[in-house]
Design an enzyme around this catalytic site. Structure first.
Site, short mmCIF file in Angstrom:
data_model
loop_
_atom_site.label_atom_id
_atom_site.label_comp_id
_atom_site.label_asym_id
_atom_site.label_seq_id
_atom_site.Cartn_x
_atom_site.Cartn_y
_atom_site.Cartn_z
N GLU A 404 0.85 -1.21 0.00
CA GLU A 404 0.00 0.00 0.00
C GLU A 404 0.88 1.25 0.00
O GLU A 404 0.48 2.30 -0.49
CB GLU A 404 -0.94 0.00 1.21
CG GLU A 404 -2.18 0.85 1.01
CD GLU A 404 -3.24 0.67 2.09
OE1 GLU A 404 -4.33 0.20 1.78
OE2 GLU A 404 -2.96 1.01 3.26
N HIS A 433 7.05 -27.48 1.90
CA HIS A 433 6.20 -28.56 1.39
C HIS A 433 5.04 -28.00 0.59
O HIS A 433 4.02 -28.65 0.42
CB HIS A 433 5.72 -29.41 2.56
CG HIS A 433 6.88 -29.97 3.34
ND1 HIS A 433 7.51 -31.14 3.00
CD2 HIS A 433 7.56 -29.45 4.39
CE1 HIS A 433 8.52 -31.34 3.84
NE2 HIS A 433 8.58 -30.33 4.68
N LYS A 538 -13.52 1.27 -4.18
CA LYS A 538 -14.60 1.63 -3.24
C LYS A 538 -15.70 2.39 -3.97
O LYS A 538 -16.88 2.16 -3.73
CB LYS A 538 -14.03 2.52 -2.13
CG LYS A 538 -13.23 1.77 -1.11
CD LYS A 538 -13.05 2.66 0.07
CE LYS A 538 -11.68 2.54 0.64
NZ LYS A 538 -11.31 3.60 1.51
O1 LIG Z 1 -8.77 2.64 9.61
P1 LIG Z 1 -9.70 2.85 8.50
O2 LIG Z 1 -9.90 4.30 8.19
O3 LIG Z 1 -10.99 2.15 8.72
O4 LIG Z 1 -9.06 2.27 7.20
C1 LIG Z 1 -8.72 0.92 7.08
C2 LIG Z 1 -7.78 0.72 5.93
O5 LIG Z 1 -8.36 1.17 4.73
C3 LIG Z 1 -7.36 1.77 3.91
O6 LIG Z 1 -7.58 3.12 3.87
C4 LIG Z 1 -7.47 1.30 2.54
O7 LIG Z 1 -8.78 1.46 2.16
C5 LIG Z 1 -6.05 1.47 4.60
O8 LIG Z 1 -5.08 2.38 4.29
C6 LIG Z 1 -6.49 1.47 6.01
O9 LIG Z 1 -5.56 0.87 6.85
#
Ligand SMILES: O=P(O)(O)OC[C@H]1O[C@](O)(CO)[C@@H](O)[C@@H]1O
Length: 625
Positions: A404, A433, A538
């Protein structure tokens, strides 16, 4: 029902994450300048055969491209195979941190002196970048944020006294709360045990991976509170966790973790857990804890509903580097893990990785190896092989931290670079394995990192299962054998060695990789602290759910007719005014049919053209209005 409805209003499904302090995460980089391919120069003054990798014809965009320097090319020589020469290389490059009992061996990565010398200016820039970052520079320019995870383990270096106090106060609050929960001073209202026995952690990504890794690595066999995780919006997975708790739901502390406070999967997990509480006649608020940014949607919900406790996440700590914030520290402390030792280990590693002498800086050495092995463009994957069951989740944790952070389309100058470094791995010798066959003999598209733990088991428990040989000796032998066998076949590897897995060494490992990622990002000139690519999926998911609501409205109208009017997919798509979305409409209907929420009147999902569909009852759509 009322509680759930209240929260539904506060959260909207698949809402774009709300960050109280910044809304700039979606800002797009400027359009990239025309891409000028630079064929990598593979001519070498060292004329020995080049057989380590396939020849690399990808561009190597120099991190210093921004200051006008030309792209570099680093010819790859044969790996050294003579035992005495290798031993010398081992000794020459071995890094040791005495106090942490940590070693780093980079001798089985074949970088040349020439490469090392060429990289020096880039490292000088990277060290400067990291120093500025630690002083509070806006190291995440797209989001206009400071990057301060290093302050968490040494609050006195935070750029303002306000931040320092915030860190110290939160740590004290975490310790006090955990102590009160473990001692039973803070107790669940209606549990026969009279104290909390379980933690249910609801969060995803950086709000889950650190706590999962640490729980697996460090929780004692019989922790004061056992932990389970809901880290997805898979209903069956959620049901499984809740079912496993059974009557212990009454003594479960639910920790909801979300930096943004608006992540849909986490919201869904919370709503599902709250439903389970209602059905069990329990009052969720008395057992709920929120860890999130102040004034986020989650924070407001927890405050309005009067949850048991709220802990802050700071704007300047990214999810994937949040293990040493309340996100990781609270669950760890509740499991009886010494969090001050974790912080101490991280702090010692931070200290060691601040030096600008590459050879003395283990994070810089890792970054050097990554750059060499993957040509600075991610041309090879990083396979993490911890030879210790308790470190099983380290590769999964690193997967987010590295991928990321480094997997970016544009560099800091707006040039399209499609950077990254793929990480996978499980544990040794188990992997031997499974897929080590391919590593040894198949596509040479990786470099390995062995994580070695010297102490096999606590003192006084060992025994010889055959004369002179313990079970741990086998594990040791497997690691050494695999390292040698891979190298003999020109597969490079790094080895990180710790004395034992404990809070100090786990903290140090996390800090080591956090810094290596920061340095490497600087070497390749990318912003390691944002994640713009995550938003696209998203947004598309939100569009699918919006389309589903339209499909439901259309089907509902047809299903309320007398007689019911089953519709073809074409008819549904036309009535939704989006004929071009027919494939997605088909998938939506197939998913609803599989869950008994739509009925197929004619045909089958296997032949989409034949389908005629209706709803079992009308008015269903009101639920989605
Ligand atoms: O802590 P949040 O804001 O729920 O985000 C969870 C995760 O989602 C992300 O933004 C990726 O969508 C990550 O960077 C982050 O760790």
């Amino acid at each position: 029902m009322a509680a759930s409805a209240a929260i539904s209003h506060i959260y909207s499904p698949l809402s774009t994450k709300h960050s109280p302090a910044s809304s700039s995460s979606s800002s797009l980089p400027p359009p990239p300048p025309p891409h000028l391919p630079l064929k990598r120069d593979l001519t070498s003054s060292l004329s020995r055969s080049l057989h380590v990798t396939r020849s690399v014809a990808r561009d190597v965009t120099s991190p210093s491209a921004s200051d006008g320097a030309a792209s570099k090319s680093f010819p790859k020589d044969s790996l050294e195979k003579k035992p005495r020469a290798l031993w010398k290389r081992y000794i020459d490059w071995l890094y040791q941190h005495k106090e942490l009992g940590l070693y780093l061996d980079v001798s089985r990565v074949g970088f040349s002196d020439h490469f090392f010398a060429e990289m020096r200016p880039r490292f000088a820039k990277a060290f400067k970048d990291m120093a500025e970052l630690e002083k509070g520079a806006i190291a995440n320019p797209d989001e206009g944020r400071m990057v301060g995870h290093y302050w968490l383990r040494k609050p006195e270096i935070a750029p303002t006294s306000f931040l320092r106090t915030q860190i110290e106060t939160t740590l004290d609050k975490v310790c006090a709360f955990a102590e009160d929960v473990v001692s039973g001073k803070i107790k669940p209202p209606s549990s026969p045990e009279g104290r909390f026995t379980q933690i249910l952690s609801v969060g995803i990504g950086g709000s889950a991976l650190g706590p999962q890794f640490v729980a697996e690595a460090l929780a004692p066999d019989n922790p004061p509170l056992k932990i389970r995780f809901i880290d997805n919006t898979d209903p069956a997975g959620i049901d499984h966790q809740i079912a496993q708790l059974g009557p212990e739901l009454a003594s479960t502390l639910v920790i909801v973790i979300s930096k943004s406070g608006g992540t849909p999967e986490t919201r869904n997990g919370l709503l599902e857990v709250q439903k389970a509480f209602r059905e069990a006649g329990l009052e969720f608020a008395k057992q709920g804890v929120a860890i999130t940014q102040e004034n986020s949607l989650l924070d407001n919900t927890a405050r309005i509903e009067g949850w048991l406790a709220r802990f802050p996440m700071f704007d300047w700590v990214g999810g994937r580097t949040s293990e040493m914030s309340a996100v990781g520290l609270l669950p760890a402390a509740l499991q009886g893990i010494n969090i001050r030792e974790m912080l101490a280990g991280a702090s010692l590693m931070d200290e060691a990785t601040r030096t600008d002498v590459v050879k003395d800086n283990p994070a810089a050495l890792l970054a050097l190896c990554w750059y060499w092995a993957s040509d600075g463009v991610g041309s090879k994957d990083m396979v993490i092989l911890p030879y210790k069951d308790s470190l099983l989740l380290f590769s999964r944790y690193l997967q987010q931290l590295v991928m990321e952070s480094l997997g970016k389309e544009f560099d800091l100058d707006g040039t399209r670079v499609n950077q990254g470094l793929s990480v996978y791995g499980n544990k040794g010798s188990t992997d031997q394995h499974a897929y080590i066959q391919q590593l040894r003999e198949g596509v040479p598209n990786f470099f390995a990192t062995f994580i070695e733990v010297l102490r096999d088991r606590p003192p006084g428990h060992d025994w010889e299962l055959e004369p002179g040989v313990t079970c741990g000796d086998y594990l040791f032998g497997m690691l050494q054998g695999t390292r040698s066998a891979l190298y003999a076949n020109d597969r490079e590897s790094i080895t990180v060695t710790v004395q034992e897995v404990n809070p100090r060494s786990a903290g140090a490992l996390i800090a080591l990789y956090e810094r290596a990622v920061g340095i490497y990002a600087s070497l390749i000139n990318i912003n390691a602290y944002h994640q713009p690519g995550v938003e696209a999926g998203k947004k598309a998911a939100a569009e699918v759910l919006a389309l589903q609501k339209r499909v439901l409205a259309v089907l509902n109208e047809a299903s309320c007719k007398e007689p019911v009017e089953p519709l073809t997919l074409e008819e549904v798509a036309d009535r939704c005014h989006c004929p071009e979305d027919i494939e997605m409409i088909y998938k939506i209907i197939a998913h609803m049919a599989a869950n008994d929420r739509a009925l197929i009147a004619e045909g089958s999902c296997g032949s989409p053209r034949s389908i005629k569909v209706y709803l079992g009852e009308c008015n269903v759509v009101d639920m989605y209005a």
